[in-house]
Write a protein that holds these residues in place. Structure first.
Motif, PDB file in Angstrom:
ATOM      1  N   HIS A   1       0.841  -1.195   0.000  1.00  0.00           N
ATOM      2  CA  HIS A   1       0.000   0.000   0.000  1.00  0.00           C
ATOM      3  C   HIS A   1       0.883   1.254   0.000  1.00  0.00           C
ATOM      4  CE1 HIS A   1      -3.337  -2.629   0.800  1.00  0.00           C
ATOM      5  NE2 HIS A   1      -3.040  -2.817   2.077  1.00  0.00           N
TER       6      HIS A   1
ATOM      7  N   LEU B   1      -7.690   3.433   7.112  1.00  0.00           N
ATOM      8  CA  LEU B   1      -8.983   3.320   6.450  1.00  0.00           C
ATOM      9  C   LEU B   1      -9.425   1.864   6.364  1.00  0.00           C
ATOM     10  CD1 LEU B   1      -8.428   5.767   3.462  1.00  0.00           C
ATOM     11  CD2 LEU B   1      -9.805   6.170   5.493  1.00  0.00           C
TER      12      LEU B   1
ATOM     13  N   GLN C   1     -11.405   0.616   4.291  1.00  0.00           N
ATOM     14  CA  GLN C   1     -11.436   0.215   2.880  1.00  0.00           C
ATOM     15  C   GLN C   1     -10.106  -0.376   2.423  1.00  0.00           C
ATOM     16  OE1 GLN C   1     -12.285   3.217   4.239  1.00  0.00           O
ATOM     17  NE2 GLN C   1     -13.184   4.493   2.666  1.00  0.00           N
ATOM     18  N   THR C   2      -9.010   0.128   2.940  1.00  0.00           N
ATOM     19  CA  THR C   2      -7.703  -0.349   2.493  1.00  0.00           C
ATOM     20  C   THR C   2      -7.014  -1.250   3.519  1.00  0.00           C
ATOM     21  OG1 THR C   2      -6.632   1.656   3.321  1.00  0.00           O
ATOM     22  CG2 THR C   2      -7.319   1.658   1.019  1.00  0.00           C
ATOM     23  N   SER C   3      -7.370  -1.139   4.782  1.00  0.00           N
ATOM     24  CA  SER C   3      -6.685  -1.891   5.836  1.00  0.00           C
ATOM     25  C   SER C   3      -6.751  -3.395   5.642  1.00  0.00           C
ATOM     26  CB  SER C   3      -7.267  -1.552   7.207  1.00  0.00           C
ATOM     27  OG  SER C   3      -7.000  -0.223   7.519  1.00  0.00           O
TER      28      SER C   3
ATOM     29  N   SER D   1      -7.415  -4.960   2.733  1.00  0.00           N
ATOM     30  CA  SER D   1      -7.216  -5.328   1.341  1.00  0.00           C
ATOM     31  C   SER D   1      -5.966  -6.195   1.208  1.00  0.00           C
ATOM     32  CB  SER D   1      -7.066  -4.076   0.481  1.00  0.00           C
ATOM     33  OG  SER D   1      -6.812  -4.433  -0.849  1.00  0.00           O
TER      34      SER D   1
ATOM     35  N   SER E   1      -3.709  -1.044  -2.361  1.00  0.00           N
ATOM     36  CA  SER E   1      -4.817  -0.101  -2.526  1.00  0.00           C
ATOM     37  C   SER E   1      -4.523   1.185  -1.774  1.00  0.00           C
ATOM     38  CB  SER E   1      -6.128  -0.721  -2.038  1.00  0.00           C
ATOM     39  OG  SER E   1      -6.029  -1.067  -0.674  1.00  0.00           O
ATOM     40  N   ILE E   2      -5.088   2.273  -2.290  1.00  0.00           N
ATOM     41  CA  ILE E   2      -4.943   3.591  -1.670  1.00  0.00           C
ATOM     42  C   ILE E   2      -6.271   4.332  -1.810  1.00  0.00           C
ATOM     43  CG2 ILE E   2      -2.459   3.785  -2.060  1.00  0.00           C
ATOM     44  CD1 ILE E   2      -3.132   5.560  -4.491  1.00  0.00           C
ATOM     45  N   ASP E   3      -6.435   5.384  -1.042  1.00  0.00           N
ATOM     46  CA  ASP E   3      -7.574   6.283  -1.190  1.00  0.00           C
ATOM     47  C   ASP E   3      -7.034   7.509  -1.909  1.00  0.00           C
ATOM     48  OD1 ASP E   3     -10.060   7.527  -0.893  1.00  0.00           O
ATOM     49  OD2 ASP E   3      -9.468   8.428   1.021  1.00  0.00           O
ATOM     50  N   LEU E   4      -7.445   7.687  -3.155  1.00  0.00           N
ATOM     51  CA  LEU E   4      -6.915   8.750  -3.998  1.00  0.00           C
ATOM     52  C   LEU E   4      -7.963   9.845  -4.138  1.00  0.00           C
ATOM     53  CD1 LEU E   4      -4.611   9.627  -5.885  1.00  0.00           C
ATOM     54  CD2 LEU E   4      -5.737   8.324  -7.689  1.00  0.00           C
ATOM     55  N   GLU E   5      -7.633  11.037  -3.655  1.00  0.00           N
ATOM     56  CA  GLU E   5      -8.528  12.184  -3.784  1.00  0.00           C
ATOM     57  C   GLU E   5      -7.841  13.213  -4.667  1.00  0.00           C
ATOM     58  OE1 GLU E   5      -9.985  13.588  -0.028  1.00  0.00           O
ATOM     59  OE2 GLU E   5     -10.320  11.554   0.698  1.00  0.00           O
TER      60      GLU E   5
END
Length: 77
Positions: free
Chosen positions: A5, A33, A35-37, A39, A43-47
């Protein structure tokens, strides 16, 4: 999996910088997060903006180019 990650996140930041996109702060947020923890794939949270951001074709193309550069860097293409 957190190393994967982290590598993906750093690759994306490098891709954005190489495409001339301004990064806020370090580009990292020290939060865990759900959502990614859990996975098992990188994965990343991309804003990439908010409603006040530039949504012109040129700006969106620049963001897309940064994402492609980041993914290519992650996979060393």
């Amino acid at each position: 999996n957190w190393q994967k990650h982290e590598k993906l996140g750093k690759s994306m930041i490098d891709g954005f910088k190489a495409s001339g996109i301004k990064i806020s702060g370090s580009g990292e947020v020290p939060i865990d997060l759900t959502q990614t923890s859990y996975s098992t794939v990188p994965s990343i949270d991309l804003e990439v903006g908010d409603r006040a951001s530039d949504h012109s074709d040129g700006a969106v193309s620049k963001i897309a180019a940064g994402i492609v550069r980041g993914i290519n860097e992650f996979y060393m293409l």
